[in-house]
Design a protein around this motif. Structure first.
Motif, PDB file in Angstrom:
ATOM      1  N   VAL A  24      14.475  19.952  20.596  1.00 26.39           N
ATOM      2  CA  VAL A  24      14.155  20.241  19.207  1.00 26.39           C
ATOM      3  C   VAL A  24      12.965  19.393  18.775  1.00 26.39           C
ATOM      4  CG1 VAL A  24      15.778  18.502  18.348  1.00 26.39           C
ATOM      5  CG2 VAL A  24      15.101  20.406  16.856  1.00 26.39           C
ATOM      6  N   VAL A  25      12.117  19.971  17.924  1.00 23.37           N
ATOM      7  CA  VAL A  25      10.992  19.254  17.318  1.00 23.37           C
ATOM      8  C   VAL A  25      11.263  19.179  15.823  1.00 23.37           C
ATOM      9  CG1 VAL A  25       8.519  19.211  16.908  1.00 23.37           C
ATOM     10  CG2 VAL A  25       9.401  20.071  19.086  1.00 23.37           C
ATOM     11  N   LEU A  26      11.644  17.988  15.352  1.00 19.91           N
ATOM     12  CA  LEU A  26      12.020  17.803  13.948  1.00 19.91           C
ATOM     13  C   LEU A  26      10.876  17.183  13.151  1.00 19.91           C
ATOM     14  CD1 LEU A  26      15.589  16.296  14.430  1.00 19.91           C
ATOM     15  CD2 LEU A  26      15.068  18.606  13.629  1.00 19.91           C
ATOM     16  N   ASN A  27      11.050  17.166  11.856  1.00 22.68           N
ATOM     17  CA  ASN A  27      10.184  16.364  11.006  1.00 22.68           C
ATOM     18  C   ASN A  27      10.449  14.886  11.330  1.00 22.68           C
ATOM     19  OD1 ASN A  27       9.103  18.495   8.989  1.00 22.68           O
ATOM     20  ND2 ASN A  27      11.317  18.842   9.026  1.00 22.68           N
ATOM     21  N   ILE A  28       9.485  14.044  10.991  1.00 22.91           N
ATOM     22  CA  ILE A  28       9.720  12.618  11.241  1.00 22.91           C
ATOM     23  C   ILE A  28      10.966  12.185  10.469  1.00 22.91           C
ATOM     24  CG2 ILE A  28       7.306  12.123  11.737  1.00 22.91           C
ATOM     25  CD1 ILE A  28       7.021  11.063   8.890  1.00 22.91           C
ATOM     26  N   ASP A  29      11.609  11.124  10.928  1.00 23.23           N
ATOM     27  CA  ASP A  29      12.930  10.748  10.415  1.00 23.23           C
ATOM     28  C   ASP A  29      12.971  10.599   8.900  1.00 23.23           C
ATOM     29  OD1 ASP A  29      13.842  10.793  12.964  1.00 23.23           O
ATOM     30  OD2 ASP A  29      13.786   8.615  13.274  1.00 23.23           O
ATOM     31  N   ILE A  30      11.965   9.913   8.332  1.00 23.63           N
ATOM     32  CA  ILE A  30      12.002   9.648   6.896  1.00 23.63           C
ATOM     33  C   ILE A  30      11.996  10.944   6.088  1.00 23.63           C
ATOM     34  CG2 ILE A  30       9.490   9.424   6.664  1.00 23.63           C
ATOM     35  CD1 ILE A  30      10.019   7.205   4.580  1.00 23.63           C
ATOM     36  N   LEU A  31      11.309  11.948   6.607  1.00 22.89           N
ATOM     37  CA  LEU A  31      11.268  13.239   5.915  1.00 22.89           C
ATOM     38  C   LEU A  31      12.535  14.046   6.194  1.00 22.89           C
ATOM     39  CD1 LEU A  31       7.555  14.306   6.545  1.00 22.89           C
ATOM     40  CD2 LEU A  31       8.529  13.181   4.535  1.00 22.89           C
ATOM     41  N   GLN A  32      12.971  14.079   7.471  1.00 24.08           N
ATOM     42  CA  GLN A  32      14.150  14.864   7.823  1.00 24.08           C
ATOM     43  C   GLN A  32      15.388  14.334   7.099  1.00 24.08           C
ATOM     44  OE1 GLN A  32      13.883  17.575   9.938  1.00 24.08           O
ATOM     45  NE2 GLN A  32      16.011  18.091   9.458  1.00 24.08           N
ATOM     46  N   ASP A  33      15.472  13.012   6.967  1.00 23.99           N
ATOM     47  CA  ASP A  33      16.663  12.412   6.348  1.00 23.99           C
ATOM     48  C   ASP A  33      16.728  12.682   4.852  1.00 23.99           C
ATOM     49  OD1 ASP A  33      17.338  11.462   8.814  1.00 23.99           O
ATOM     50  OD2 ASP A  33      16.580   9.416   8.474  1.00 23.99           O
ATOM     51  N   ASN A  34      15.578  12.924   4.218  1.00 22.52           N
ATOM     52  CA  ASN A  34      15.570  13.144   2.777  1.00 22.52           C
ATOM     53  C   ASN A  34      15.614  14.629   2.386  1.00 22.52           C
ATOM     54  OD1 ASN A  34      15.137  10.523   1.005  1.00 22.52           O
ATOM     55  ND2 ASN A  34      14.048  10.224   2.951  1.00 22.52           N
ATOM     56  N   LEU A  35      15.610  15.497   3.373  1.00 25.82           N
ATOM     57  CA  LEU A  35      15.786  16.927   3.088  1.00 25.82           C
ATOM     58  C   LEU A  35      17.259  17.221   2.843  1.00 25.82           C
ATOM     59  CD1 LEU A  35      13.463  18.423   5.853  1.00 25.82           C
ATOM     60  CD2 LEU A  35      13.147  18.724   3.382  1.00 25.82           C
ATOM     61  N   TYR A  36      17.541  18.059   1.873  1.00 27.54           N
ATOM     62  CA  TYR A  36      18.937  18.441   1.652  1.00 27.54           C
ATOM     63  C   TYR A  36      19.463  19.174   2.872  1.00 27.54           C
ATOM     64  CZ  TYR A  36      23.008  20.902  -0.109  1.00 27.54           C
ATOM     65  OH  TYR A  36      24.280  21.389  -0.262  1.00 27.54           O
ATOM     66  N   LEU A  50       0.840  -1.207   0.000  1.00 26.46           N
ATOM     67  CA  LEU A  50       0.000   0.000   0.000  1.00 26.46           C
ATOM     68  C   LEU A  50       0.871   1.251   0.000  1.00 26.46           C
ATOM     69  CD1 LEU A  50      -2.720  -1.060   2.615  1.00 26.46           C
ATOM     70  CD2 LEU A  50      -2.934  -0.976   0.114  1.00 26.46           C
ATOM     71  N   ASP A  51       0.335   2.311  -0.552  1.00 27.68           N
ATOM     72  CA  ASP A  51       1.109   3.570  -0.636  1.00 27.68           C
ATOM     73  C   ASP A  51       1.455   4.096   0.753  1.00 27.68           C
ATOM     74  OD1 ASP A  51       1.121   3.652  -3.359  1.00 27.68           O
ATOM     75  OD2 ASP A  51      -0.674   4.926  -3.519  1.00 27.68           O
ATOM     76  N   ASN A  52       2.693   4.547   0.853  1.00 33.74           N
ATOM     77  CA  ASN A  52       3.160   5.233   2.070  1.00 33.74           C
ATOM     78  C   ASN A  52       3.373   6.706   1.702  1.00 33.74           C
ATOM     79  OD1 ASN A  52       4.611   6.373   4.179  1.00 33.74           O
ATOM     80  ND2 ASN A  52       5.680   4.439   4.646  1.00 33.74           N
ATOM     81  N   TYR A  53       2.418   7.547   2.109  1.00 32.38           N
ATOM     82  CA  TYR A  53       2.481   8.959   1.704  1.00 32.38           C
ATOM     83  C   TYR A  53       3.721   9.662   2.257  1.00 32.38           C
ATOM     84  CZ  TYR A  53      -2.392   8.605   0.072  1.00 32.38           C
ATOM     85  OH  TYR A  53      -3.545   8.265  -0.590  1.00 32.38           O
ATOM     86  N   ASP A  54       4.201   9.237   3.417  1.00 29.64           N
ATOM     87  CA  ASP A  54       5.411   9.846   3.963  1.00 29.64           C
ATOM     88  C   ASP A  54       6.612   9.547   3.071  1.00 29.64           C
ATOM     89  OD1 ASP A  54       4.308  11.109   6.230  1.00 29.64           O
ATOM     90  OD2 ASP A  54       4.262   9.213   7.320  1.00 29.64           O
ATOM     91  N   LYS A  55       6.660   8.318   2.530  1.00 28.77           N
ATOM     92  CA  LYS A  55       7.754   7.974   1.609  1.00 28.77           C
ATOM     93  C   LYS A  55       7.665   8.789   0.329  1.00 28.77           C
ATOM     94  CE  LYS A  55       9.010   3.237   2.888  1.00 28.77           C
ATOM     95  NZ  LYS A  55       9.067   1.824   2.410  1.00 28.77           N
ATOM     96  N   ILE A  56       6.430   8.951  -0.137  1.00 30.49           N
ATOM     97  CA  ILE A  56       6.240   9.737  -1.365  1.00 30.49           C
ATOM     98  C   ILE A  56       6.729  11.165  -1.160  1.00 30.49           C
ATOM     99  CG2 ILE A  56       4.491  10.718  -2.892  1.00 30.49           C
ATOM    100  CD1 ILE A  56       2.849   8.132  -2.429  1.00 30.49           C
ATOM    101  N   LEU A  57       6.366  11.762   0.010  1.00 31.45           N
ATOM    102  CA  LEU A  57       6.812  13.132   0.295  1.00 31.45           C
ATOM    103  C   LEU A  57       8.324  13.170   0.473  1.00 31.45           C
ATOM    104  CD1 LEU A  57       6.154  16.076   0.789  1.00 31.45           C
ATOM    105  CD2 LEU A  57       5.722  15.541   3.190  1.00 31.45           C
TER     106      LEU A  57
END
Length: 711
Positions: A175-187, A119-126
């Motif tokens: 600190v309040v970060l984005n969830i790991d999958i999103l934070q790790d994929n940000l430049y 099933l689609d993982n919208y967090d992965k897509i973002l």
């Protein structure tokens, strides 16, 4: 030089006091300073922007079109992709995705514990969208409690130059970060914190913070670092704090804590806003986004990201980020000098010393124009420094120094002038009457001294038998002391009744009313003063008899008529006085008190001016010495109606009517009765006059009494 020490001592004390308040300011002073700087922004109005910053806004219309926030990460991914495809130079997120997407199919399946796979993982897509687009994320530092999340990774080196273990840079606890999958994929990413002043207003924003010993940039600073294509950022300062941030070609001046004082462009909505709904629907111009700094945030009221700043009480937080970007891009910074305290104190002392000298040496009539001119000049100087040179100085203390110096110098001049005036008045009052003195001071530039005609009530008083008193005392000092004891209360009473003492002629007092100042009911005040002096003398005589062995009797004459008033005399010596026939008439009226056995005589001209009720009787119609026209004289007995004299005065009026009607026999009879009852010299005079006319024949009767030898 030494004579100026007292006034400049006051100024120096004021400068020391203001310096102390500056160094240890109470909250109210800080609030006033920020209010003044906010007012400068409002006066300045809008200024041009770079047009390189665009805001994609999750606004009310976007929420109406696509539902309430938070949206699914799939829609956010679509939004960012469309912004990127439109050619955005760099995208900054004024949003934090701190929790997984609850609308994601794989999340729902996990909650339902189904066996459905792939099933689609919208967090992965973002996350993939983040990795494929020039997107810089946002996060928040916390100051309230420590957290155990991962620390953000910034692909840059922050070099501290000269800070020497400095602790002025904000140091958050967590600190309040984005969830790991999103934070790790940000430049990269940058913090979104805006730290308001004590009144809730955001005037400066932090560009850096130190977390666990490492420097981290704000979202706007990180976007500019990437735009500038540099991996090194220098934080320059000393043990006192940060002075500036060097970022490629940008040298960004900050305060000691690394905060940028914002040069706001305008109120809310000045930057280009594009609705997120329009981006998703393709309803926008690509040129509005191509090559621009794009900030994705929200202005919707329900999402609680509205802040307050000097030009607007409700501005989206994302627009504050836009202002930071535009400030640095255009390099029109507002900054407080690194050693601002030195500058501010020098300005305070300079203003106080310079303007105290100016105000102390400015004529009184020029003070207000000078105040206005220099106030406007100082306003223009500080406005120029603030917005044209970008130097943010304290605005309250220069204003307080300027106005305080004016008040102090004006107050000192007023009180010193008042003391000098009092000293002059004390000397001057010995030479002329208080009324003349006050009028001369009031009209020092007018023609008040020039002779002019005025109707006045003239007063003469004289001590009876003064020659015999002089012989009895046989001592000049005693005689002078006696006169001073008598004259002082009489003169005081004349002044209380608004009279002007003209001169002393031996034991005689000459005064007048209605000059140099206009006096309402001046005839009444002259008569009332005379009656009061008679009463005062009765009391005074007890002391005079005990001290000098004498009791004084006086006669007073009052006449009202035109006189010439003004300064008269030679070029070297002159007096402010009155002259004219009315003066001579008054003097002769006063002398008739001896003849009639009275104390206070007034002329008919004076009686006709009276407005109050008095106990008065007509004395006689006489032709004064050297005068052809007769004048009627009256005796004033008391203020108000004296009921105890009503019978006597009625009897006297009847006798006087017989006399003036030529019924001399009847008049003689009545005056005989009056004299027998009251032993009044006046009745005896009329009795003798009636008998003389009767003895010499009634044809010789003349109503007007001349008595040249005596009158």
């Amino acid at each position: 030089m030494f004579r100026s020490l007292p006034k400049y001592s006051i100024v120096l004390l004021f400068a020391l006091f203001l310096s102390w308040v500056y160094l240890f300011p109470p909250q109210v002073v800080s609030s006033l300073n920020t209010e003044i700087s906010d007012m400068f922004f409002r006066i300045r109005g809008d200024i041009p922007q770079s047009r390189k910053v665009v805001i994609v806004d999750i606004d009310e219309s976007s929420l109406e079109a696509y539902g309430q926030w938070p949206w699914s990460r799939l829609r956010v991914s679509e939004l960012i992709q469309k912004i990127s495809h439109a050619g955005a130079g760099i995208i900054g997120l004024d949003i934090v995705f701190a929790e997984p997407d609850k609308t994601s199919p794989h999340t729902i399946a996990a909650q339902l514990k189904t066996d459905v796979k792939d099933l689609d993982n919208y967090d992965k897509i973002l996350a993939k969208t983040f990795a494929a687009t020039p997107t810089i994320g946002g996060y928040f530092f916390r100051f309230d409690k420590k957290t155990h999340e991962n620390i953000p990774v910034i692909p840059a080196v922050f070099i501290e130059k000269g800070l020497q273990d400095n602790h002025t840079i904000p140091e958050p606890e967590g600190v309040v970060l984005n969830i790991d999958i999103l934070q790790d994929n940000l430049y990269s990413s940058g913090f979104l914190n805006n730290l308001p002043d004590s009144d809730g207003m955001i005037r400066s924003v932090p560009l850096i913070m130190r977390y666990e010993g490492v420097i981290y940039p704000s979202l706007a600073l990180e976007m500019l670092r990437i735009y500038n294509n540099t991996n090194t950022v220098s934080i320059v300062g000393d043990a006192m704090g940060v002075e500036k941030i060097e970022l490629g070609k940008f040298n960004i001046p900050t305060d000691y804590a690394g905060r940028l004082y914002l040069n706001y462009r305008s109120a809310r909505g000045y930057f280009k806003y594009i609705s997120a709904a329009d981006i998703l629907q393709g309803n926008f111009n690509v040129s509005d986004i191509e090559g621009k700094f794009v900030l994705l945030g929200t202005s919707a009221v329900g999402l609680a990201d509205l802040k307050a700043m000097p030009l607007d009480n409700l501005i989206p937080g994302v627009e504050i980020q836009a202002n930071v970007l535009d400030n640095i891009l255009q390099e029109d910074y507002l900054h407080k000098p690194f050693n601002i305290a030195v500058y501010d104190l020098l300005i305070i002392w300079g203003i106080i010393l310079i303007f105290s000298y100016i105000f102390f040496n400015t004529r009184v009539w020029l003070l207000l124009p000078v105040l206005i001119v220099f106030f406007v000049l100082l306003y223009k100087i500080f406005f120029y420094l603030f917005f044209d040179r970008g130097i943010v100085l304290d605005l309250f203390f220069p204003l307080a120094a300027f106005l305080g110096t004016f008040i102090l110098t004006a107050g000192f001049n007023y009180f010193s002038t008042a003391r000098q005036k009092e000293s002059i008045q004390r000397i001057f009052a010995k030479k002329v009457s208080k009324a003349v003195m006050n009028d001369l001071i009031k009209h020092k530039n007018s023609k008040v001294l020039e002779a002019h005609e005025e109707e006045v009530a003239i007063f003469f008083s004289d001590i009876r038998g003064f020659t015999q008193i002089s012989e009895k005392l046989d001592s000049s000092p005693k005689l002078v002391a006696l006169l001073n004891r008598y004259i002082t209360p009489m003169v005081d009473d004349i002044s209380k009744h608004e009279g002007t003492v003209d001169k002393f002629i031996g034991d005689a007092i000459m005064a007048y009313w209605n000059a140099p100042n206009k006096v309402n009911d001046y005839a009444d005040k002259a008569v009332q003063s005379a009656l009061r002096q008679i009463e005062l003398l009765k009391v005074l005589n007890n002391d005079l008899h005990a001290e000098f062995g004498v009791k004084l009797k006086i006669g007073i004459g009052i006449h009202t008529g035109p006189v010439t008033v003004g300064e008269m005399g030679s070029f070297d010596r002159s007096d402010y006085t009155i002259i004219g026939d009315s003066v001579n008439v008054t003097s002769r009226i006063e002398e008739l008190n001896k003849f009639y056995g009275t104390t206070l005589i007034i002329s008919k001209a004076t009686k006709e001016k009276l407005k109050e009720v008095y106990t008065i009787r007509s004395l006689d119609i006489v032709r004064l010495r050297g005068k052809h026209k007769p004048i009627e004289l009256f005796e004033v007995i008391s203020l108000g109606t004296d009921e105890s004299l009503s019978t006597e005065l009625a009897h006297y009026s009847r006798a006087l009517l017989y006399y003036r009607s030529g019924k001399l026999q009847d008049a003689c009879t009545e005056f005989e009765k009056l004299y027998a009852l009251y032993r009044n010299n006046l009745y005896h005079l009329y009795l003798e006059r009636c008998r003389k006319y009767i003895d010499n024949g009634e044809e010789a009767f003349d109503l007007v009494y001349s008595g040249e030898s005596r009158l």
